[in-house]
Design an enzyme around this catalytic site. Structure first.
Site, mmCIF file in Angstrom:
data_model
loop_
_atom_site.group_PDB
_atom_site.id
_atom_site.type_symbol
_atom_site.label_atom_id
_atom_site.label_comp_id
_atom_site.label_asym_id
_atom_site.label_seq_id
_atom_site.Cartn_x
_atom_site.Cartn_y
_atom_site.Cartn_z
ATOM 1 N N ASN A 1 0.797 -1.227 0.000
ATOM 2 C CA ASN A 1 0.000 0.000 0.000
ATOM 3 C C ASN A 1 0.827 1.273 0.000
ATOM 4 O O ASN A 1 0.354 2.327 -0.425
ATOM 5 C CB ASN A 1 -0.920 0.026 1.226
ATOM 6 C CG ASN A 1 -2.132 -0.852 1.037
ATOM 7 O OD1 ASN A 1 -2.448 -1.258 -0.079
ATOM 8 N ND2 ASN A 1 -2.819 -1.152 2.126
ATOM 9 N N THR B 1 14.555 -15.198 -31.224
ATOM 10 C CA THR B 1 13.112 -15.229 -31.015
ATOM 11 C C THR B 1 12.430 -15.358 -32.368
ATOM 12 O O THR B 1 12.768 -14.631 -33.305
ATOM 13 C CB THR B 1 12.647 -13.942 -30.317
ATOM 14 O OG1 THR B 1 13.384 -13.782 -29.104
ATOM 15 C CG2 THR B 1 11.162 -14.000 -30.013
ATOM 16 N N LYS C 1 10.145 -14.802 -35.331
ATOM 17 C CA LYS C 1 9.421 -13.641 -35.843
ATOM 18 C C LYS C 1 8.688 -14.023 -37.127
ATOM 19 O O LYS C 1 9.201 -14.829 -37.896
ATOM 20 C CB LYS C 1 10.395 -12.488 -36.116
ATOM 21 C CG LYS C 1 11.225 -12.054 -34.911
ATOM 22 C CD LYS C 1 10.395 -11.430 -33.821
ATOM 23 C CE LYS C 1 11.274 -10.986 -32.654
ATOM 24 N NZ LYS C 1 10.506 -10.377 -31.556
ATOM 25 N N LYS D 1 6.189 -12.573 -34.235
ATOM 26 C CA LYS D 1 5.856 -13.220 -32.966
ATOM 27 C C LYS D 1 4.447 -13.804 -32.970
ATOM 28 O O LYS D 1 4.159 -14.724 -32.218
ATOM 29 C CB LYS D 1 6.032 -12.242 -31.804
ATOM 30 C CG LYS D 1 5.152 -11.008 -31.858
ATOM 31 C CD LYS D 1 5.273 -10.171 -30.581
ATOM 32 C CE LYS D 1 6.608 -9.489 -30.479
ATOM 33 N NZ LYS D 1 6.690 -8.626 -29.273
ATOM 34 N N GLU E 1 6.939 -13.408 -25.886
ATOM 35 C CA GLU E 1 6.177 -13.356 -24.637
ATOM 36 C C GLU E 1 4.684 -13.573 -24.809
ATOM 37 O O GLU E 1 4.009 -14.093 -23.916
ATOM 38 C CB GLU E 1 6.430 -12.018 -23.920
ATOM 39 C CG GLU E 1 5.745 -10.796 -24.517
ATOM 40 C CD GLU E 1 6.491 -10.204 -25.709
ATOM 41 O OE1 GLU E 1 6.026 -9.183 -26.241
ATOM 42 O OE2 GLU E 1 7.536 -10.758 -26.108
ATOM 43 N N HIS F 1 10.887 -14.606 -19.421
ATOM 44 C CA HIS F 1 10.805 -13.369 -20.194
ATOM 45 C C HIS F 1 10.260 -12.288 -19.267
ATOM 46 O O HIS F 1 9.263 -12.500 -18.584
ATOM 47 C CB HIS F 1 9.874 -13.562 -21.400
ATOM 48 C CG HIS F 1 9.912 -12.420 -22.369
ATOM 49 N ND1 HIS F 1 9.479 -11.157 -22.047
ATOM 50 C CD2 HIS F 1 10.327 -12.345 -23.659
ATOM 51 C CE1 HIS F 1 9.619 -10.358 -23.092
ATOM 52 N NE2 HIS F 1 10.140 -11.053 -24.072
ATOM 53 N N HIS G 1 15.809 -12.071 -19.100
ATOM 54 C CA HIS G 1 16.194 -10.980 -19.994
ATOM 55 C C HIS G 1 16.668 -9.813 -19.137
ATOM 56 O O HIS G 1 15.950 -9.363 -18.246
ATOM 57 C CB HIS G 1 15.011 -10.557 -20.861
ATOM 58 C CG HIS G 1 14.591 -11.609 -21.836
ATOM 59 N ND1 HIS G 1 14.626 -11.414 -23.205
ATOM 60 C CD2 HIS G 1 14.145 -12.877 -21.658
ATOM 61 C CE1 HIS G 1 14.202 -12.510 -23.814
ATOM 62 N NE2 HIS G 1 13.909 -13.411 -22.886
ATOM 63 N N SER H 1 18.490 -9.469 -25.539
ATOM 64 C CA SER H 1 17.558 -9.636 -26.652
ATOM 65 C C SER H 1 16.895 -8.311 -26.967
ATOM 66 O O SER H 1 16.504 -7.580 -26.062
ATOM 67 C CB SER H 1 16.498 -10.685 -26.282
ATOM 68 O OG SER H 1 15.555 -10.845 -27.308
#
Length: 489
Positions: free
Chosen positions: A128, A178, A180, A182, A209, A298, A331, A383
């Protein structure tokens, strides 16, 4: 005002527990004479008080609201060991070059925290208190985690040493990519990308991700095609390969189901996203340990609270929490890529992941000595916006124990995916050879790459396409310190 010289104002005896509102300083949350114990958890907060709010009172309020206090005195404090359980702000310094901001050092007794629980730790120190009205902003910059607390966590299930032994790959960074784009590929085409990248020389490929189980490609289909690609690439190259299969899902039951299927297919690694939460991360770490799997994390979503200089949580703190929680990869920035990353700050993140002991290094943003008590090391992952032409810079900044992930820098190669992978592998091997020969690979980097490219068309093409592309923007999160000149002898 000289905040460092303000004395304790704690009210003692019966007057401390009179009904009504009392300042946090008087309630005992400001103790400038306190010496932290070896077993205390220490937090460094960047406090930005509202105009007119005393920085000592604001810092004491942070200590109070993140431990035992509420807005008024409560008599039930007398039923507890109140003086022990109160967090104690013992030092407040102005932040160099940042008017109106202060570093508040706050010590917490170890008994305030449940052993081995990141969720419980964070419920206190970033609970909080971050919404407290007298503060314009609040940021958790760093933490000192005592050995007694570190030992209640299991840490990374595999660690750098065992991962290298399983892969039989030593003396160089690991290479990845990675997939692509994605989103949008069918399972079959996705598997084709994985195969070509691994056959071309990469060690790993990776789900991004946000690829989970969508209408264009369900998770089971992706896992099947990916593992077929991994097995074929291993057979073709004689090397151990892997693909980070993202098991992130809506429920823990779904995640366990996906992870079990990945294991049945022979995968050596599974992947999760930071957004699943601390309890889920620790649960998946326990699963990975029981099943001898590498766990890749990730850091999806982290910049929503790590990137702003004055409010949120520093990524160095997230790195510490994730080493405790138990991930094998995280990462941690590239320095030269497209994502946020001051060079010195990023080195601090990497040190937290990889070292057995972190000494205080203000230039790296590390404010406390940290003993990791033999907890396994985390392999950092670089990355985002990197390519073969930066290989010498990447090794200089990030070292050897790192996964270098060239997504667009592999799949965007003009000669195709396999050629892109080969370009990265040849660039890496050339740079490591130069380093091992004792050459100044940093200053000679472009020359080393050009010589290697003379006998490797894929690398030559990569260097021509991306040349010296870099993302040179000022960092929003650089260390706060003032270098002091050393007097002449």
């Amino acid at each position: 005002m000289n905040v460092q010289n303000e004395k304790s104002m704690t009210v003692r005896g019966k007057d401390r527990y009179k009904s009504g509102v009392m300042s946090y300083k008087k309630m005992g949350y400001w103790e400038p004479d306190y010496t932290p114990k070896d077993t205390d958890v220490i937090c460094l907060f960047r406090v930005t008080p509202q105009d007119g709010v005393d920085p000592i009172e604001a810092s004491a309020a942070v200590a109070g609201e993140s431990s035992t206090a509420t807005w008024t005195v409560v008599w039930t404090d007398r039923l507890t060991a109140a003086e022990k359980y109160r967090a104690k702000c013992y030092r407040v310094d102005p932040v160099p070059g940042a008017e109106g901001q202060y570093f508040a050092y706050i010590a917490y007794d170890l008994d305030l925290f449940e052993p081995g629980s990141i969720s419980n730790l964070t419920a206190s120190v970033i609970g909080n208190v971050f919404g407290f009205k007298p503060l314009k902003a609040l940021r958790l910059e760093d933490m000192r985690l005592p050995v007694a607390y570190v030992k209640t966590f299991k840490g990374p299930p595999t660690g750098i040493v065992v991962e290298r032994e399983r892969l039989d790959k030593f003396g160089r960074p690991l290479l990845g990519a990675t997939v692509k784009p994605k989103l949008g590929l069918s399972g079959r085409n996705y598997g084709r990308v994985v195969y070509e990248a691994l056959k071309g020389g990469l060690d790993f490929t990776k789900d991004d991700e946000n690829i989970n189980s969508q209408p264009f490609m369900h998770w089971r289909e992706r896992f099947l095609y990916c593992m077929e690609a991994v097995n074929r690439a291993q057979a073709a190259t004689g090397e151990i390969k892997g693909s980070y299969l993202n098991v992130t899902a809506a429920t823990m039951e779904d995640m366990y189901e996906r992870a079990e299927f990945a294991k049945e297919l022979g995968s050596v690694v599974v992947m999760i996203d930071l957004v699943i939460g601390y309890t889920a991360i620790q649960s998946m770490s326990n699963w990975a340990r029981k099943n001898d799997m590498i766990l890749h994390l990730h850091r999806a979503g982290h910049s929503t609270y790590t990137r702003q200089r004055s409010h949120g949580v520093s990524f160095r703190v997230i790195s510490k929490w994730m080493r405790l929680a138990g991930v094998d990869h995280i990462h941690a920035g590239t320095v030269v890529g497209k994502l946020e990353g001051d060079p010195l700050t990023t080195r601090g993140f990497y040190d937290i992941c990889r070292e057995e002991y972190n000494p205080t290094q203000l230039e790296h943003g590390i404010f406390f000595d940290q003993n990791w008590a033999s907890l396994n090391k985390v392999m950092p992952v670089a990355s985002g916006g990197i390519h073969a032409g930066q290989m010498h810079q990447l090794i200089q900044h990030l070292g050897e124990d790192v996964v270098l992930q060239f997504g667009g820098g592999t799949i965007g190669h003009p000669m195709g995916i396999q050629a892109g992978a080969t370009a990265n592998r040849v660039a890496l091997e050339a740079m490591i050879l130069a380093r091992n020969e004792g050459r100044d690979y940093v200053s000679e980097g472009p020359e080393i790459l050009a010589k290697a490219a003379a006998s490797c068309t894929p690398l030559k093409q990569a260097l021509e396409v991306w040349k010296d592309v870099t993302f040179d923007y000022a960092s929003t999160d650089a260390p706060d310190y003032v270098p002091t000149a050393v007097p002449a002898a």
